[in-house]
Design an enzyme around this catalytic site. Structure first.
Site, PDB file in Angstrom:
ATOM      1  N   THR A   1       5.059   9.598  -0.621  1.00 44.80           N
ATOM      2  CA  THR A   1       4.980   9.428  -2.063  1.00 44.80           C
ATOM      3  C   THR A   1       4.255   8.112  -2.321  1.00 44.80           C
ATOM      4  O   THR A   1       4.025   7.341  -1.397  1.00 44.80           O
ATOM      5  CB  THR A   1       6.388   9.333  -2.697  1.00 44.80           C
ATOM      6  OG1 THR A   1       7.032   8.164  -2.177  1.00 44.80           O
ATOM      7  CG2 THR A   1       7.238  10.545  -2.400  1.00 44.80           C
TER       8      THR A   1
ATOM      9  N   ALA B   1       8.591   5.739   1.156  1.00 50.25           N
ATOM     10  CA  ALA B   1       8.928   5.206  -0.172  1.00 50.25           C
ATOM     11  C   ALA B   1       8.235   3.857  -0.310  1.00 50.25           C
ATOM     12  O   ALA B   1       8.447   2.958   0.506  1.00 50.25           O
ATOM     13  CB  ALA B   1      10.437   5.051  -0.305  1.00 50.25           C
TER      14      ALA B   1
ATOM     15  N   VAL C   1       9.456   2.677   4.972  1.00 45.35           N
ATOM     16  CA  VAL C   1       9.037   1.774   3.894  1.00 45.35           C
ATOM     17  C   VAL C   1       7.516   1.670   3.878  1.00 45.35           C
ATOM     18  O   VAL C   1       6.891   1.287   4.870  1.00 45.35           O
ATOM     19  CB  VAL C   1       9.680   0.379   4.063  1.00 45.35           C
ATOM     20  CG1 VAL C   1       9.214  -0.556   2.943  1.00 45.35           C
ATOM     21  CG2 VAL C   1      11.201   0.485   4.083  1.00 45.35           C
ATOM     22  N   LYS C   2       6.940   2.035   2.735  1.00 46.46           N
ATOM     23  CA  LYS C   2       5.480   2.035   2.610  1.00 46.46           C
ATOM     24  C   LYS C   2       5.046   0.690   2.012  1.00 46.46           C
ATOM     25  O   LYS C   2       5.512   0.305   0.932  1.00 46.46           O
ATOM     26  CB  LYS C   2       5.076   3.203   1.711  1.00 46.46           C
ATOM     27  CG  LYS C   2       3.669   3.701   1.926  1.00 46.46           C
ATOM     28  CD  LYS C   2       3.489   5.003   1.170  1.00 46.46           C
ATOM     29  CE  LYS C   2       2.089   5.538   1.274  1.00 46.46           C
ATOM     30  NZ  LYS C   2       1.880   6.672   0.376  1.00 46.46           N
ATOM     31  N   VAL C   3       4.150   0.027   2.734  1.00 46.14           N
ATOM     32  CA  VAL C   3       3.778  -1.353   2.402  1.00 46.14           C
ATOM     33  C   VAL C   3       2.249  -1.440   2.298  1.00 46.14           C
ATOM     34  O   VAL C   3       1.545  -0.935   3.182  1.00 46.14           O
ATOM     35  CB  VAL C   3       4.274  -2.309   3.518  1.00 46.14           C
ATOM     36  CG1 VAL C   3       3.891  -3.749   3.211  1.00 46.14           C
ATOM     37  CG2 VAL C   3       5.785  -2.178   3.726  1.00 46.14           C
TER      38      VAL C   3
END
Ligand code: G3P
Length: 218
Positions: free
Chosen positions: A27, A60, A86-88
């Site tokens: 997402t 996310a 965790v999308k960074v």
């Protein structure tokens, strides 16, 4: 190669999951907004719903752009469910945060990657996944798929373990080319995934089989 669906739509995630070939979900803030998911509480609750729908990894994305903010937000997201990644973003504070997360057992997806140099940095920082945006590179008339090939070659030579997650994949041909060029994962809209089904000779062949069966059996 793993298949992730790139959407925040629970309906599309469910349809992709029910195909039996889904390995995860990605997402981003634009996709969440597109589904009308607004407000921090609602956004977090939506991630939990997605994680309950699928067994695989669910990316996310953090909104913060400073190191402390990314770490705080990422640690909170990671606690929502065991399959959260965790999308960074690929920025200096992001690389620092990915390195922190990697040392502390939190899995990451480094996003907004547009060059092989950025891919090297993310792998050095210990990113679990790397998201090169193929379609957006194509949009500026550079060959997006060459980026996948270059990163795959570098990662193989250097023995980097970061998985190449081809993103901004918009059609079935992108999926096939990403597979050919060494992507470990493809994330795409459900429409691109279903596009893989299509071939006119399949339709013509099936119609003939059914017609021949009907002729012979009445
Ligand atoms: O996975 C990244 C993706 O959501 C971006 O796709 O089509 O907006 O470039 P697009």
């Amino acid at each position: 190669m793993k298949f992730f669906v790139d959407t925040a739509s629970l309906e599309q995630i469910t349809e992709a999951r029910d195909l039996g070939i889904l390995d995860g979900v990605t997402t981003n803030p634009s996709l969440m907004a597109k589904e009308g998911i607004v407000g921090q509480e609602n956004i977090l609750a939506h991630y939990v719903k997605i994680c309950e729908l699928v067994d695989g990894d669910v990316s996310a994305e953090v909104i913060s752009t400073d190191y402390e903010g990314i770490v705080k937000e990422g640690e909170h997201l990671a606690q929502l469910a065991p399959n959260i990644v965790v999308k960074v973003p690929m920025i200096e504070a992001g690389i620092k945060a990915i390195s922190h997360f990697s040392r502390n057992g939190i899995r990451t997806n480094c996003t907004l990657v547009f060059s092989a140099g950025q891919a090297i940095l993310a792998a050095k920082a210990g990113a679990t996944y790397l998201s090169p945006f193929i379609g957006r590179v194509d949009d500026i008339t550079w060959p997006g798929m060459q980026l996948i090939a270059d990163i795959a070659e570098i990662y193989a030579i250097q023995g980097f373990e970061t998985e190449i997650l081809a993103a901004s994949v918009r059609n079935a041909l992108h999926i096939v080319d990403a597979a050919k060029n060494g992507a470990d994962v493809v994330t795409c809209p459900l429409s691109a995934m279903l596009g893989l089904l299509k071939h006119p000779l399949t339709d013509i062949g099936l119609a003939k089989f059914l017609a021949d069966h009907k002729k012979a059996n009445g």
